[in-house]
Design a protein around this motif. Structure first.
Motif, PDB file in Angstrom:
ATOM      1  N   TYR A  24       0.895  -1.073  -0.064  1.00 29.94           N
ATOM      2  CA  TYR A  24       0.020   0.131   0.004  1.00 29.94           C
ATOM      3  C   TYR A  24       0.878   1.252  -0.086  1.00 29.94           C
ATOM      4  CZ  TYR A  24      -3.368  -3.564   1.769  1.00 29.94           C
ATOM      5  OH  TYR A  24      -4.060  -4.587   1.981  1.00 29.94           O
ATOM      6  N   TYR A  26       1.449   5.732  -1.023  1.00 30.54           N
ATOM      7  CA  TYR A  26       0.849   7.175  -1.293  1.00 30.54           C
ATOM      8  C   TYR A  26       2.283   7.744  -1.750  1.00 30.54           C
ATOM      9  CZ  TYR A  26      -0.347  12.213  -0.117  1.00 30.54           C
ATOM     10  OH  TYR A  26      -0.210  13.435  -0.179  1.00 30.54           O
ATOM     11  N   LYS A  32      -1.713  10.401  -5.331  1.00 31.85           N
ATOM     12  CA  LYS A  32      -2.400   9.453  -5.486  1.00 31.85           C
ATOM     13  C   LYS A  32      -2.058   8.101  -4.762  1.00 31.85           C
ATOM     14  CE  LYS A  32      -3.650   9.874 -10.228  1.00 31.85           C
ATOM     15  NZ  LYS A  32      -3.819   9.320 -11.748  1.00 31.85           N
ATOM     16  N   CYS A  33      -2.659   7.149  -4.272  1.00 32.14           N
ATOM     17  CA  CYS A  33      -2.668   5.946  -3.555  1.00 32.14           C
ATOM     18  C   CYS A  33      -2.716   4.685  -4.499  1.00 32.14           C
ATOM     19  CB  CYS A  33      -3.486   5.819  -2.259  1.00 32.14           C
ATOM     20  SG  CYS A  33      -5.332   5.656  -2.754  1.00 32.14           S
ATOM     21  N   PHE A  34      -1.831   3.903  -4.215  1.00 26.37           N
ATOM     22  CA  PHE A  34      -1.715   2.754  -4.924  1.00 26.37           C
ATOM     23  C   PHE A  34      -1.774   1.109  -3.983  1.00 26.37           C
ATOM     24  CE2 PHE A  34       0.119   6.039  -7.313  1.00 26.37           C
ATOM     25  CZ  PHE A  34       0.157   5.839  -8.623  1.00 26.37           C
ATOM     26  N   SER A  37      -1.289  -2.469  -8.039  1.00 26.57           N
ATOM     27  CA  SER A  37      -1.548  -2.102  -9.229  1.00 26.57           C
ATOM     28  C   SER A  37      -0.613  -0.879  -9.541  1.00 26.57           C
ATOM     29  CB  SER A  37      -2.672  -1.618  -9.525  1.00 26.57           C
ATOM     30  OG  SER A  37      -2.917  -1.205 -10.830  1.00 26.57           O
ATOM     31  N   GLY A  40      -2.843   4.233 -10.084  1.00 27.64           N
ATOM     32  CA  GLY A  40      -3.285   4.919  -8.734  1.00 27.64           C
ATOM     33  C   GLY A  40      -4.736   5.467  -8.662  1.00 27.64           C
ATOM     34  N   SER A  41      -5.072   5.710  -7.451  1.00 28.77           N
ATOM     35  CA  SER A  41      -6.418   6.528  -7.262  1.00 28.77           C
ATOM     36  C   SER A  41      -6.516   7.602  -6.675  1.00 28.77           C
ATOM     37  CB  SER A  41      -7.385   5.637  -6.425  1.00 28.77           C
ATOM     38  OG  SER A  41      -7.582   4.223  -6.980  1.00 28.77           O
ATOM     39  N   GLU A  42      -7.179   8.556  -6.985  1.00 26.32           N
ATOM     40  CA  GLU A  42      -6.910  10.157  -6.576  1.00 26.32           C
ATOM     41  C   GLU A  42      -7.287   9.981  -5.011  1.00 26.32           C
ATOM     42  OE1 GLU A  42      -6.224  12.479  -8.269  1.00 26.32           O
ATOM     43  OE2 GLU A  42      -6.341  11.603 -10.142  1.00 26.32           O
ATOM     44  N   TYR A  43      -6.195  10.613  -4.213  1.00 27.17           N
ATOM     45  CA  TYR A  43      -6.271  10.271  -2.858  1.00 27.17           C
ATOM     46  C   TYR A  43      -5.968  12.052  -2.206  1.00 27.17           C
ATOM     47  CZ  TYR A  43      -4.880   9.550   1.701  1.00 27.17           C
ATOM     48  OH  TYR A  43      -4.865   9.723   3.220  1.00 27.17           O
TER      49      TYR A  43
END
Length: 266
Positions: A24, A26, A32-34, A37, A40-43
């Protein structure tokens, strides 16, 4: 491209935090957080030189959150299943320098208030449990267990805590033979044993194993403490998960003498 996060026991250390299944992260370049994968996702906001990034691993809520310069950024990951997570850092260039704080200095973020909030939540949940309802729904099962259980039973592989086998194996490895280069004084040895006993008593089994290896302590006599602590951790976990039937069965199987001498407990 710098990143901070946590990971499980088996991840590729050549990859940035968050790119593997049990990892996990940042990332500072895009905020983004990952997890599992390379996408990443917006964080949160990006971070860079002189920023202070905190990582909060909450084993009660099974969530991971980050802070930036003392400000909580919200939950980044929710519902992780790993029983142990380790700090992991990733750097985009060579020669970078970071300073880590594991509590040896005051945190920028107000972690004490965060912990106090969790304790209030646990107290509220426990206070809302009806003990009469628990006893009435499990009375028959408890009486049956009392009639058939007269002596402590050895925990099977299915009954044991996940950490128990690993912890005992670690200590088996240490206890296989007396270390050749023991501490030079009995005072040093006694202090090391006190520290080791403290770690075990407070449930820090993996830290205790690492300390025993570093201090070169013979650890065969500590295995009973390891087993006792893990049994209590397993019972504590069942209660927190509201698995009261399973908790009572576990109590009567592993601690029958205590249950027989204290019928008021159930």
């Amino acid at each position: 491209r710098d990143a901070i996060g946590v990971c499980g026991r088996q991840v590729a250390l050549s990859r940035l935090p968050g790119w593997d299944r049990h990892s996990y992260g940042y990332h500072g370049d895009d905020g983004k957080c990952f997890h599992g994968s390379g996408v990443g996702s917006e964080y949160g906001p990006p971070f860079t030189t002189n920023d202070t990034i905190g990582c909060i691993v909450d084993f009660y809520r099974h969530s991971i959150a980050y802070t930036k310069n003392g400000r909580h950024l919200g939950v980044a990951f929710d519902g992780f299943s790993e029983d142990a997570l380790y700090v992991t850092l990733g750097f985009g260039t060579e020669g970078e320098i970071v300073q880590l704080n594991f509590g040896q200095e005051p945190f920028v973020y107000d972690l004490k208030s965060y912990v106090a909030d969790i304790r209030r939540q646990i107290s509220k949940e426990v206070g809302g449990i009806s003990l009469d309802a628990i006893v009435s729904t499990t009375a028959a099962k408890v009486q049956q267990q009392q009639s058939v259980e007269h002596a402590p039973a050895e925990a099977s592989a299915d009954d044991s805590d996940v950490d128990m086998a690993e912890a005992e194996q670690l200590f088996d490895d240490f206890a296989a033979g007396e270390p050749l280069d023991k501490p030079t004084t009995s005072v040093t040895c006694t202090c090391d044993e006190l520290v080791l006993s403290f770690l075990i008593q407070h449930g820090h089994v993996q830290s205790a194993a690492a300390f025993a290896r570093s201090a070169r302590l013979p650890t065969a006599r500590f295995r009973s403490q390891i087993r006792s602590i893990n049994l209590r951790k397993r019972l504590h976990s069942l209660i927190l998960e509201h698995e009261f039937d399973a908790a009572l069965e576990f109590m009567f199987k592993q601690f029958p003498q205590v249950c027989a001498s204290r019928p008021d407990l159930v």
